[in-house]
Design an enzyme around this catalytic site. Structure first.
Site, PDB file in Angstrom:
ATOM      1  N   ARG A  78       0.710  -1.169   0.083  1.00 19.16           N
ATOM      2  CA  ARG A  78       0.063  -0.026  -0.021  1.00 19.16           C
ATOM      3  C   ARG A  78       0.818   1.388  -0.011  1.00 19.16           C
ATOM      4  O   ARG A  78       0.504   2.216  -0.774  1.00 19.16           O
ATOM      5  CB  ARG A  78      -1.055  -0.018   1.245  1.00 19.16           C
ATOM      6  CG  ARG A  78      -0.318  -0.214   2.422  1.00 19.16           C
ATOM      7  CD  ARG A  78      -1.426  -0.132   3.540  1.00 19.16           C
ATOM      8  NE  ARG A  78      -2.049  -1.463   3.890  1.00 19.16           N
ATOM      9  CZ  ARG A  78      -3.218  -1.726   3.963  1.00 19.16           C
ATOM     10  NH1 ARG A  78      -3.955  -0.860   4.450  1.00 19.16           N
ATOM     11  NH2 ARG A  78      -3.786  -3.048   3.746  1.00 19.16           N
ATOM     12  N   THR A  79       2.111   1.135   0.854  1.00 17.99           N
ATOM     13  CA  THR A  79       2.716   2.717   0.650  1.00 17.99           C
ATOM     14  C   THR A  79       3.323   2.736  -0.692  1.00 17.99           C
ATOM     15  O   THR A  79       3.542   3.947  -1.004  1.00 17.99           O
ATOM     16  CB  THR A  79       3.843   2.379   1.796  1.00 17.99           C
ATOM     17  OG1 THR A  79       3.075   2.235   3.064  1.00 17.99           O
ATOM     18  CG2 THR A  79       4.621   3.907   1.860  1.00 17.99           C
ATOM     19  N   LYS A 106      22.777  -9.325  -5.319  1.00 16.20           N
ATOM     20  CA  LYS A 106      24.248  -9.767  -5.689  1.00 16.20           C
ATOM     21  C   LYS A 106      25.247  -9.532  -4.886  1.00 16.20           C
ATOM     22  O   LYS A 106      26.346  -9.597  -5.041  1.00 16.20           O
ATOM     23  CB  LYS A 106      24.714  -9.312  -6.968  1.00 16.20           C
ATOM     24  CG  LYS A 106      23.600 -10.072  -8.240  1.00 16.20           C
ATOM     25  CD  LYS A 106      23.887  -9.465  -9.661  1.00 16.20           C
ATOM     26  CE  LYS A 106      22.565  -9.719 -10.696  1.00 16.20           C
ATOM     27  NZ  LYS A 106      22.813  -8.936 -11.828  1.00 16.20           N
ATOM     28  N   ARG A 128      12.067   2.657   1.593  1.00 12.47           N
ATOM     29  CA  ARG A 128      11.429   1.773   2.675  1.00 12.47           C
ATOM     30  C   ARG A 128      12.692   0.784   2.851  1.00 12.47           C
ATOM     31  O   ARG A 128      13.214   0.310   1.972  1.00 12.47           O
ATOM     32  CB  ARG A 128      10.273   0.930   2.028  1.00 12.47           C
ATOM     33  CG  ARG A 128      10.009  -0.233   2.739  1.00 12.47           C
ATOM     34  CD  ARG A 128       9.184  -0.016   4.051  1.00 12.47           C
ATOM     35  NE  ARG A 128       8.235   0.648   4.202  1.00 12.47           N
ATOM     36  CZ  ARG A 128       6.788   0.185   4.205  1.00 12.47           C
ATOM     37  NH1 ARG A 128       6.701  -1.091   4.129  1.00 12.47           N
ATOM     38  NH2 ARG A 128       5.840   1.008   4.394  1.00 12.47           N
ATOM     39  N   HIS A 156       7.956   6.220  10.357  1.00 11.36           N
ATOM     40  CA  HIS A 156       7.196   6.075   9.243  1.00 11.36           C
ATOM     41  C   HIS A 156       6.362   7.454   8.975  1.00 11.36           C
ATOM     42  O   HIS A 156       5.142   7.410   9.109  1.00 11.36           O
ATOM     43  CB  HIS A 156       6.251   4.837   9.045  1.00 11.36           C
ATOM     44  CG  HIS A 156       5.496   4.488   7.917  1.00 11.36           C
ATOM     45  ND1 HIS A 156       5.694   5.308   6.633  1.00 11.36           N
ATOM     46  CD2 HIS A 156       4.714   3.366   7.587  1.00 11.36           C
ATOM     47  CE1 HIS A 156       5.082   4.774   5.778  1.00 11.36           C
ATOM     48  NE2 HIS A 156       4.409   3.454   6.052  1.00 11.36           N
TER      49      HIS A 156
END
Lengths: 327, 448
Positions: A78-79, A106, A128, A156
């Site tokens: 959702r974010t 990697k 995020r 947040h």
């Protein structure tokens, strides 16, 4: 080294006198570094952007020509979608970066990955990350705006802004509002950002959880604490439920989900007993039957989907504040 | 030792016009010190240089060479962080003539061969004494005792044993290690930590870990470990040295243990007496250390412990890490910071200038106390500036102000949070075993 002539011609025109301050990219890393004026200004701005999402043509040219990278090192639906829609509604170009199959998987460092991406000409990175402080470190490595979309257990900030937006639109004020936050405060960046934001705008915060789900010395953040959800329900204007995760049981944070629901769940019994019902909010995704009974969840659903809608508007306001007006 | 080195040793050195510190007498008025064939021969005013090489010590203090009981030189195994050559350069730049290397190398120093390797590499470099501590348990995994007797009787004459970096979690094994060490006349150096209490911990648990959303390491993780080891030392009558004290309650436990007459000593690092956890708001990974930087109240308790003598020794816990191991997310960064080249400056700036205690008291914790605990006289070191003593000398200016620039460190690693700090106190010359190994703040290759 001087740039080649062909590039120089592209920047011809009157020389601009700007202080280094003005050229420095601006960031949104935490609620902690915002003032209450900053918060109110963003909420006001979000209100006008909310109107854009209701138009038949949901787009304004405010950030045309700007490039934004969504760098979601930790999974999110959702974010991430919310930021993407916000950017697109402002006419910015959005590129998404996912860690699986990328150079990060990697073994490339976050620093090298970020520098590589930003070298392609990027105005903002929305990040995020599961590590607290990663957005802050990013600002030392790249020369563009950085927006924190959730870092570990730290903050947040846009979630807190959209939550305050929702409270303000629904209840008409923030100052003096009594907000109870229930659940796993210790692991919650949503709780940290909300505590800081609510404090700044003059709301009162009560944390509802067993001590084993509270971080050390949390009272010093300017909150009150109770172990009783029934006490909180009698007191609050807003009941903010956090998502409970099963893995906390194996960490001995509480005995079982059943026990949690009995002690801290917004059960049908608790809900139906209430004469004055608070505004119930949840950052999602909900665990129906754990922190909230399914029937109650259905009843309060308009508010919770309202939070999601507010998310797009708030993120438009944030992107516009950081990237708009400079051209 | 190469031929040049021998020539160097033969050369006479005259240290001119410094004030002499000795643990016995404190700091004297201005004197000259004449060194002949590696031995301090004369201490007087206005000694004529003759053929001696003159070192200017104007405005400086002439101290017995510094001793660090706790460094990580990463050799063998992690030479990209540091090796015994770069570590020795860092040591003499910080005024150290003897350093004790923790055994968490790869392979670990848990047998005489590796101990002798480290010792011999130090001799090869020839800048200072590089002496190994041995591991308490084989492989440092806390299961079976390492051969303390053999390590003690090899060339490196290992006296200190530690699984530093890890703790010996099994109390039965720690008990037996102490009993055995007592018989071998060895010292147990304990990294005290109840690891079950700090799973995933990144910094001190407290208000700042709550604010920053970083997993906390509670002070109790250390204190439970300290209390256990004090109990076991009391039971076994072993000699115990508690490494890197970081909390107020640890200081209290040690103060009480000493009052009861136990053979317990301990150390604190410059970063634990200088920095508290509020600095972590920068998420600077150079501040990530274990034990973590604690609260202001803990820092105050450490200062009190240094002042009243509870804390015997100042050790650096010099822990080099490569840039890429620190330029990363906080919870992925390695624990540790370098410290050899900033220790004196922090001692002067934080302790002496702030009146915590006198320069003499500070120097005692960097010379007399560690040399006594480690019995450095076995290696010819005496913590004194007296006629007839082998010349292991640090000349420093306690008033010289400078700005820390980690890029100028001689250590291979630059992981210091003190970059940009304006500090006071700088080592000017270091003399090891009669050779000038640091002159005017420049490392001289042995034999120059």
């Amino acid at each position: 080294m001087n740039p080649p002539e062909i590039l120089k011609s592209g920047v011809s025109g009157p020389a601009k006198v700007q202080s280094p301050e003005a050229n420095r990219p601006r960031h949104l890393l935490s609620i902690a570094e915002l003032s209450s004026d900053d918060i109110i200004r963003l909420l006001d701005s979000a209100r006008s952007f909310a109107e854009v999402s209701k138009r038949p043509v949901k787009k304004v040219p405010a950030l045309r020509g700007k490039t934004i990278v969504n760098m979601f090192i930790e999974p999110s639906t959702r974010t991430r979608m919310s930021f993407e829609l916000a950017a697109k509604r402002l006419s910015a170009d959005v590129v998404s970066f996912t860690p699986s199959g990328s150079s990060l998987s990697k073994g490339e460092s976050l620093k090298d990955t970020a520098k590589t991406i930003v070298a392609m000409g990027v105005d903002a990175v929305v990040i995020r990350h599961s590590s607290a402080g990663a957005p802050k470190l990013l600002t030392e490595w790249v020369d563009c705006s950085v927006i924190n979309a959730g870092d570990g257990m730290h903050e947040h900030p846009t979630q807190a802004l959209l939550d305050l937006f929702t409270m303000r639109e629904r209840l008409g004020r923030l100052e003096g509002l009594k907000v109870a936050i229930v659940g796993d405060i210790d692991h919650s960046r949503v709780a940290r950002s909300n505590i800081l934001a609510l404090n700044k705008v003059g709301a009162r915060v009560l944390l509802v959880a067993p001590r084993s789900l509270l971080p050390d010395r949390v009272e010093e953040m300017g909150v009150e604490v109770t172990g009783s959800i029934d006490e909180a329900l009698r007191w609050c204007d807003v009941l903010y439920l956090l998502r409970i995760q099963l893995e906390r049981v194996s960490e001995s944070r509480f005995p079982s989900l059943r026990e949690y629901t009995l002690q801290y769940g917004l059960t049908q019994t608790r809900w139906s007993r209430l004469k004055r019902k608070p505004l119930v909010m949840h950052p999602g995704p909900m665990n129906r039957g754990v922190e909230i009974a399914s029937v109650v969840a259905d009843e309060v659903e308009p508010v919770i989907t309202g939070q999601v809608a507010a998310g797009v508007a708030v993120r438009m306001a944030v992107l516009y504040e950081l990237l708009g007006g400079s051209t | 030792m190469n031929a040049n080195n021998l020539n160097m040793r033969d050369r006479n050195i005259l240290i001119k016009k410094g004030r002499i510190y000795t643990p016995e007498e404190g700091i004297s008025s201005e004197r000259d010190v004449l060194i002949q064939e590696g031995i301090i021969r004369r201490i007087d005013k206005g000694i004529k240089p003759g053929k001696a090489y003159v070192l200017d010590a104007q405005d400086c203090i002439i101290s017995p060479g510094f001793v660090d009981m706790h460094v990580h030189f990463r050799e063998p195994g992690m030479e990209y962080k540091e090796d015994i050559g770069s570590g020795s350069c860092a040591a003499v730049s910080g005024g150290y003539v003897a350093v004790f290397c923790m055994p968490n190398t790869d392979p670990p120093i848990d047998n005489a061969s590796v101990a002798e390797y480290v010792y011999d590499r130090g001799v090869d470099e020839g800048l200072c004494m590089v002496l190994p501590h041995g591991a308490i348990t084989q492989g440092r995994i806390g299961k079976a005792l390492a051969p303390m007797g053999e390590m003690g009787s090899c060339r490196a004459m290992v006296r200190g044993f530690s699984d530093d970096g890890s703790t010996v979690t099994d109390s039965e094994i720690m008990r037996r290690a102490m009993e055995y060490a007592k018989t071998m006349d060895s010292l147990i150096i304990s990294h005290c930590e109840d690891v079950s209490l700090n799973a995933g911990g990144q910094m001190n648990e407290g208000f700042y870990s709550t604010l920053l959303g970083l997993r906390g390491i509670p002070p109790e993780a250390e204190e439970i470990g300290v209390f256990r080891d004090i109990c076991l030392a009391e039971k076994t009558d072993a000699e115990l040295h508690v490494a890197h004290v970081s909390t107020a309650k640890t200081v209290k436990l040690l103060r009480e243990a000493k009052k009861r007459g136990l053979k317990v000593t301990c150390e604190a690092t410059p970063h634990h007496f200088t920095l508290d956890d509020s600095y972590l708001v920068s998420y600077d990974t150079n501040l990530k250390v274990n034990p973590p930087l604690r609260s202001r109240a803990d820092v105050e308790a450490i200062l009190a412990g240094l002042s009243d003598g509870t804390i015997d020794v100042i050790s650096t816990d010099h822990a080099p890490h490569a840039l890429h191991e620190k330029e990363t997310e906080f919870d992925r960064a390695e624990f540790g910071m370098v410290g050899l080249e900033t220790c004196l400056a922090l001692v002067v700036t934080v302790l002496v200038e702030n009146g915590v205690f006198s320069l003499e008291q500070a120097l005692e914790k960097m010379t007399l106390a560690p040399s006594r605990i480690m019995r450095l006289e076995r290696f010819g070191y005496k913590p004194e500036i007296t006629e007839g003593t082998p010349a292991n000398i640090t000349v420093f200016n306690s008033d010289l102000e400078w700005v820390v620039d980690p890029l100028r460190f001689r250590s291979r690693s630059k992981n210091s949070p003190f970059g940009g700090w304006k500090v006071k106190g700088k080592v000017i010359h270091t003399i090891f075993n009669g050779s000038i190994v640091l002159e005017d703040m420049q490392v001289s290759p042995a034999g120059d």
